[in-house]
Design an enzyme around this catalytic site. Structure first.
Site, short mmCIF file in Angstrom:
data_model
loop_
_atom_site.label_atom_id
_atom_site.label_comp_id
_atom_site.label_asym_id
_atom_site.label_seq_id
_atom_site.Cartn_x
_atom_site.Cartn_y
_atom_site.Cartn_z
N LYS A 11 62.26 -25.25 -11.20
CA LYS A 11 61.05 -25.06 -12.02
C LYS A 11 61.42 -25.08 -13.51
O LYS A 11 62.32 -25.80 -13.91
CB LYS A 11 60.34 -23.77 -11.60
N HIS A 95 53.51 -30.08 -5.62
CA HIS A 95 53.86 -28.66 -5.56
C HIS A 95 52.60 -27.84 -5.88
O HIS A 95 51.78 -28.24 -6.69
CB HIS A 95 54.98 -28.35 -6.56
N GLU A 97 52.13 -25.37 -7.64
CA GLU A 97 51.94 -25.03 -9.06
C GLU A 97 51.34 -26.21 -9.82
O GLU A 97 50.55 -26.02 -10.76
CB GLU A 97 53.28 -24.58 -9.66
N GLY A 173 57.21 -17.34 -4.55
CA GLY A 173 57.55 -16.46 -5.67
C GLY A 173 57.00 -15.05 -5.54
O GLY A 173 57.00 -14.30 -6.51
N SER A 212 59.67 -17.92 -0.75
CA SER A 212 60.50 -16.71 -0.75
C SER A 212 61.63 -16.74 0.29
O SER A 212 61.95 -15.71 0.89
CB SER A 212 59.63 -15.46 -0.59
C1 PEP Z 1 58.74 -23.09 -4.48
O1 PEP Z 1 58.19 -22.90 -5.56
O2 PEP Z 1 58.80 -24.24 -4.01
C2 PEP Z 1 59.30 -21.95 -3.78
C3 PEP Z 1 59.51 -22.05 -2.51
O3 PEP Z 1 59.53 -20.82 -4.55
P1 PEP Z 1 60.18 -19.45 -4.05
O4 PEP Z 1 61.35 -19.78 -3.16
O5 PEP Z 1 60.58 -18.74 -5.30
O6 PEP Z 1 59.11 -18.72 -3.29
#
Ligand code: PEP
Length: 248
Positions: A11, A95, A97, A173, A212
Site C-alpha cells: 500500500k 482492491h 481500497e 486491516g 488480516s
Molecule cells: C489487503 O489490503 O489486501 C489486506 C489483505 O490487508 P491486511 O492484510 O492488512 O488486512
C-alpha cells in the site's frame, strides 16, 4: 495441484531506507520458503529500486494498480506496458481500497484486468463484500457480480491467466480475519461459479485469501481446500511476519 502464492501489498508505505531493510530481510529468509511463489507489490515509485534488490532471488514483483489506458493524455496514470517494461509480473486490480476510496466500479476493474492481461502480466483480481453486505446475506451476490464484470468483458477463460483474491472488506486491516470455514465457503463458491462455465479454468485458477492474515492464522487458512495462498497487507511490511506467512 495448484501452485500456491503469497503476495505482499505494501500500500502507501515505505521509504528508500525502510524498503532496503525489508527486501533484504525477506530475501535472506527465502531459503526457508518451499513450494510457494512469493511476490511483493511496492508503491510505483519504488518498483525499479525493489527490482534491483530482488536480483538473484525468486521473489516476484507486482504493482498495486494500473490504468486501463495504453498511453496518452492521462495525467498521473501508469499503464500495464510500463509496468511490464520495468519488470513487473503481477498487478493488483480492484482492491477494495480502490473501489471504496477512488470510486472504482466493477467495469473499471474489468478493464484494468483486461489491460494487464493484454500485456502478459498476471492480474490479481480482488473481490469481497462489505460487512453490511455479509450481514444482509449478500456475500455471494457481491462476489459473483464482481467476477461477472471480468467474465463479461474477457470471457471465463481469461480467469486462468490471473489470480483471484477473496478479501472480505470487513477483514482488511481490521485484525478481524474470516474463519477458515468462512473463507473456504466463499472460495468454494467462487470456484464452483467458475466451474459451472469451465471446469478446467476453475481447477487451475489460484484463489488467494486476504484480510488480516498473520503468522498465527495463515497455516489454518492455507490448509483449506480452495485457498491457494494469501494477499497480505499489514503483515507484509515486516520481514519476519511476512516470512512466517510464506512458510505457513
Ligand atoms: C489487503 O489490503 O489486501 C489486506 C489483505 O490487508 P491486511 O492484510 O492488512 O488486512
Amino acid at each position: 495441484m495448484r501452485q500456491t502464492l503469497v503476495a505482499g501489498n505494501w500500500k502507501l508505505n515505505g521509504s528508500k531506507d525502510s524498503i532496503q531493510t525489508l527486501v533484504k530481510g525477506i530475501a535472506d529468509g527465502m531459503s526457508a520458503v518451499n513450494g510457494t511463489a512469493v511476490a511483493i507489490c511496492p508503491p510505483y515509485v519504488y518498483i525499479p529500486m525493489v527490482q534491483n534488490l530482488l536480483t538473484g532471488t525468486t521473489i516476484g514483483l507486482g504493482a498495486q494498480d494500473v490504468t486501463d489506458q495504453e498511453s496518452g493524455a492521462y495525467t498521473g496514470e501508469v499503464s500495464a506496458s510500463m509496468l511490464k517494461d520495468i519488470g513487473c509480473q503481477y498487478v493488483i486490480v480492484g482492491h477494495s481500497e480502490r473501489r471504496a476510496l477512488y470510486g472504482e466500479r466493477d467495469e473499471d476493474t474489468a478493464k484494468k484486468y483486461a489491460a494487464t492481461r493484454k500485456e502478459g502480466l498476471i492480474p490479481i483480481l480482488c473481490v469481497g463484500e462489505l460487512l453490511e453486505e455479509r450481514e444482509n446475506g449478500d456475500t455471494e451476490n457481491v462476489v459473483a457480480r464482481q467476477l461477472d464484470a471480468v467474465i463479461a468483458l474477457e470471457g471465463v477463460a481469461a480467469l486462468a491467466d490471473g489470480v483471484i483474491a477473496y478479501e472480505p472488506v470487513w477483514a482488511i486491516g481490521t485484525g478481524k480475519t474470516a474463519t477458515p470455514d468462512q473463507a473456504q465457503e466463499v472460495h468454494a463458491f467462487i470456484r464452483g461459479k467458475i466451474a459451472a462455465l469451465d471446469a478446467d479454468v476453475a481447477d487451475k485458477v489460484q484463489i488467494l485469501y486476504g484480510g488480516s492474515v498473520n503468522g498465527g492464522n495463515a497455516a489454518e487458512l492455507f490448509a483449506m481446500d480452495d485457498i491457494d495462498g494469501g494477499l497480505i497487507g499489514g503483515a507484509s511490511l515486516k520481514a519476519d511476519d511476512f516470512l512466517a506467512i510464506c512458510t505457513a
